[in-house]
Design a protein around this motif. Structure first.
Motif, PDB file in Angstrom:
ATOM      1  N   LYS A  28      -7.084  -3.958   3.144  1.00  0.00           N
ATOM      2  CA  LYS A  28      -5.923  -2.500   3.472  1.00  0.00           C
ATOM      3  C   LYS A  28      -5.511  -2.611   4.986  1.00  0.00           C
ATOM      4  O   LYS A  28      -5.449  -2.134   5.278  1.00  0.00           O
ATOM      5  N   THR A  30       1.038  -1.546  -0.027  1.00  0.00           N
ATOM      6  CA  THR A  30       0.034   0.276   0.270  1.00  0.00           C
ATOM      7  C   THR A  30       0.502   1.647  -0.179  1.00  0.00           C
ATOM      8  O   THR A  30       0.018   2.558  -0.777  1.00  0.00           O
ATOM      9  N   LEU A  41      -4.510  -8.086  -0.374  1.00  0.00           N
ATOM     10  CA  LEU A  41      -5.526  -7.483   0.370  1.00  0.00           C
ATOM     11  C   LEU A  41      -7.123  -8.245  -0.251  1.00  0.00           C
ATOM     12  O   LEU A  41      -7.740  -7.684   0.978  1.00  0.00           O
TER      13      LEU A  41
END
Length: 179
Positions: free
Chosen positions: A179, A117, A174
């Motif tokens: 997240k 991320t 994910l």
């Protein structure tokens, strides 16, 4: 500092070097982390300090702490491929009191989330040797899949072992961990 359910990740500090040096000289830690005992122990404390504090600009190293800020291991990545948005990661839980209790898995989840991320990586790779079943199971819990095997690529205590190659895509991670 990155925070998981059981672990915190931060940069390696000078105060960590004595403990990391002890791990490098622990036969059991080295055996399971790399199968390289006694080769890793041929480094002085000064060499380890340079490796972890100054090191190569292509290798990123972090400390793993428990809930009480106790140093329990190291994690990092290397072999950064910018066009491919990928890297090879590694982890060592050096404090044996934390083995088999989910700390390594938690640290890997925190680290993979950070790399996917924040660094925008697409893929992470790692490898271990075929008898390191505990590590393989931890990697699989994070979402890594076995992608290949290098026959007799590791030499451990007088015997050849296969290297197990594993990979994880951002989309897979994910979907499994969010997240």
């Amino acid at each position: 500092m990155l925070q998981g359910l059981k672990t915190f990740l931060r940069t390696v500090e000078e105060n960590d070097i004595d403990t990391i040096y002890q791990w490098y000289n622990d036969q059991e830690v080295n055996f399971w982390s790399s199968g390289a005992w006694p080769l890793n122990t041929l480094q002085s404390k000064d060499q380890i300090a340079v490796k972890f504090l100054d090191g190569s600009p292509d290798i990123y190293r972090y400390s793993i702490l428990d809930e009480n800020d106790h140093l329990i291991g190291t994690i990092g990545f290397k072999e950064l491929n910018i066009p491919g948005r990928s890297a090879t990661i590694y982890i060592v839980i050096g404090d044996k009191a934390y083995w088999g209790k989910g700390y390594g898995t938690d640290a890997l989840i925190v680290f993979a989330r950070f790399l996917f991320t924040q660094w925008n990586f697409h893929r992470l790779s790692l490898d271990t040797w075929d008898e390191n079943i505990r590590a393989i199971k931890a990697y699989e819990k994070v979402g890594f899949k076995v992608e290949g095997r290098q026959r007799e690529a590791r030499y451990v205590l007088g015997n050849y072992h296969d290297a197990i190659l594993m990979g994880l895509l951002s989309s897979e991670f994910l979907a499994l961990h969010g997240k």
